[in-house]
Design an enzyme around this catalytic site. Structure first.
Site, PDB file in Angstrom:
ATOM      1  N   ASP A 190      -0.959   8.404  -5.905  1.00 49.12           N
ATOM      2  CA  ASP A 190      -1.640   7.351  -6.662  1.00 49.12           C
ATOM      3  C   ASP A 190      -1.842   7.665  -8.138  1.00 49.12           C
ATOM      4  O   ASP A 190      -2.594   6.966  -8.824  1.00 49.12           O
ATOM      5  CB  ASP A 190      -3.002   7.047  -6.009  1.00 49.12           C
ATOM      6  CG  ASP A 190      -2.846   6.226  -4.738  1.00 49.12           C
ATOM      7  OD1 ASP A 190      -1.996   5.316  -4.723  1.00 49.12           O
ATOM      8  OD2 ASP A 190      -3.565   6.502  -3.755  1.00 49.12           O
TER       9      ASP A 190
ATOM     10  N   ASP B  32       2.753   0.115  -1.855  1.00 45.10           N
ATOM     11  CA  ASP B  32       1.888   0.319  -3.024  1.00 45.10           C
ATOM     12  C   ASP B  32       2.501   1.307  -4.022  1.00 45.10           C
ATOM     13  O   ASP B  32       2.226   1.263  -5.222  1.00 45.10           O
ATOM     14  CB  ASP B  32       0.516   0.873  -2.601  1.00 45.10           C
ATOM     15  CG  ASP B  32      -0.020   0.313  -1.297  1.00 45.10           C
ATOM     16  OD1 ASP B  32       0.781  -0.099  -0.446  1.00 45.10           O
ATOM     17  OD2 ASP B  32      -1.244   0.318  -1.115  1.00 45.10           O
TER      18      ASP B  32
HETATM   19  N1  GLY Z   1      -3.249   1.346  -2.545  1.00 40.77           N
HETATM   20  C1  GLY Z   1      -4.233   1.103  -1.577  1.00 40.77           C
HETATM   21  C2  GLY Z   1      -4.613  -0.307  -1.396  1.00 40.77           C
HETATM   22  O1  GLY Z   1      -4.010  -1.223  -1.913  1.00 40.77           O
HETATM   23  O2  GLY Z   1      -5.573  -0.532  -0.690  1.00 40.77           O
END
Ligand code: GLY
Length: 404
Positions: free
Chosen positions: A114, A173
């Site tokens: 992330d 994501d």
């Molecule tokens: N990247 C985690 C979410 O969208 O909850």
């Protein structure tokens, strides 16, 4: 006969009147931005003296915070930077600098994918707006940490380390982390970062999407064969369902990759995802998606304002990159989303909602976590979408306002 005539005239009148009565988009955008500024500064003041704290959500009347190591840590600093850019208010800059500095230790994290969210949404804006070289160094260090998760054999970066059933999980994501890699290539002239981003995006096109262009949430790769061994959901309703935020990440990710690389395959992918979403039979009338397009309790399923905000921001950008006939549809869809989000149904009142801007997000419903609450990333993409809309209206001298 006379009566039919009269009712026809009445409906024409009502239709005309309701069009005229619609608030101009410029006013919607201004209202959203000024509410965002009020809320963000309220939040900044609340957390100013709480060391290391960054906002996450507001549940049962309590502000929930996190530290640098949560995936959402960079969004609030990003909101402050975007608002500083717009309003030029030096207090916003001071607050943006303060909260950005709290995210800095994330640059050494190698146990998460992330880092694009965490560092590019905070330090990225900071560097763009101030030219502070320290911010650039943080982005560079963070990028090298992120690349420890790159597997050239599989052609993807690993998302998560938990869960033994997945050999090498990659979630949709993860597309959002590629913007930092593309930026690094532009900034340093070293094309290898962008090459990795393209390879990850290409592998994801191949393995994440279904025939209708909806996306799986998690694809795990077999590290020996290099092929997917399982396709699952984690935050959606079911493995085969369309989790709303995941679809929005995909749309945003491929739109951004087309902007960054000019590769037509990414435009094609973004267009197809947009078409799946804007024409979805389960899209509610106000265009704020249910948390999952296949949630079993539709129409009573929870809405996810974060999915709407991410989608609106992506659709505005796509409408400007895409010369096809669908561009106008994308733009008017995004405008409707922004109109809905900027009503009392979703937009918090000043001083309420723990200082968050939007209400009604869904974080992780199957995990019973953050359901029907404000989410810091909903605010980030809402502010980004409002600013994109504003710039577009300025460029087109208000033309966008008349397209609805
Ligand atoms: N990247 C985690 C979410 O969208 O909850």
């Amino acid at each position: 006969m006379k009566r039919t005539h009269l009712s026809l005239l009445t409906s024409v009148f009502l239709a005309l009147f309701s069009v005229q009565a619609q608030e101009p988009m410029t006013a919607v955008v201004e209202r959203g931005l000024s509410r965002a500024k009020h809320q963000a500064q309220f939040m900044a003041n609340t957390l100013e003296n709480t060391p290391d704290a960054l906002p996450r959500t507001f549940e049962k009347g309590k502000l929930v915070t996190c530290k640098y190591n949560n995936w959402v840590s960079g969004f609030f600093p990003g909101v402050l930077w975007m608002l500083y850019e717009h309003y030029g208010d030096e207090e916003l800059r001071r607050q943006a600098e303060l909260f950005t500095s709290r995210v800095e230790p994330a640059k050494r994290m190698t146990n998460t994918h992330d880092l694009g969210f965490m560092l590019y949404c905070s330090f990225g804006h900071g560097y763009r707006l101030t030219g502070n070289e320290h911010y650039q160094q943080v982005i560079e260090e963070g990028t090298h940490s992120l690349l420890t998760r790159w597997n050239p054999k599989l052609g993807v970066m690993r998302s998560w380390d938990f869960n033994k059933k997945w050999q090498f999980p990659v979630i949709i994501d993860n597309m959002m982390n590629l913007e930092m890699l593309c930026y690094m290539s532009k900034h340093t002239g070293d094309r290898s970062f962008e090459k990795i981003a393209c390879t990850h995006a290409n592998t994801t096109i191949k393995n994440h999407f279904r025939k209708d262009y909806s996306t799986y949430h998690v694809v795990s790769y077999d590290t020996i064969s290099g092929k997917p061994h399982v396709k699952n959901t984690h935050q959606g309703y079911a493995d085969e369902s369309a989790w709303a935020r995941g679809q929005a990440w995909g749309l945003y990710g491929y739109t951004m990759m087309y902007r960054e690389t000019g590769k037509k395959a990414y435009l094609k992918q973004a267009r197809a995802i947009a078409s799946f979403l804007v024409n979805h039979p389960n899209m509610p009338k106000d265009k704020v998606p249910y948390w999952d397009y296949n949630a079993p309790d539709i129409p009573n399923a929870k809405r996810d304002a974060s999915a709407a905000a991410i989608m609106a921001s992506a659709l505005i950008e796509l409408s400007q990159l895409d010369p096809s006939k669908d561009a106008a549809l994308c733009l008017s869809f995004a405008q409707e989303q922004l109109r809905s989000l900027t009503t009392d149904a979703y937009l918090a009142k000043e001083g309420e909602n723990g200082g968050f801007v939007l209400m009604h997000g869904v974080g992780h419903l199957p995990g019973k976590s953050e359901v029907d609450v404000p989410l810091t990333y909903a605010d980030y993409y809402y502010v980004e979408a409002l600013l994109r809309m504003k710039r577009l209206m300025e460029r087109t001298d208000g033309v966008a306002d008349h397209k609805e």
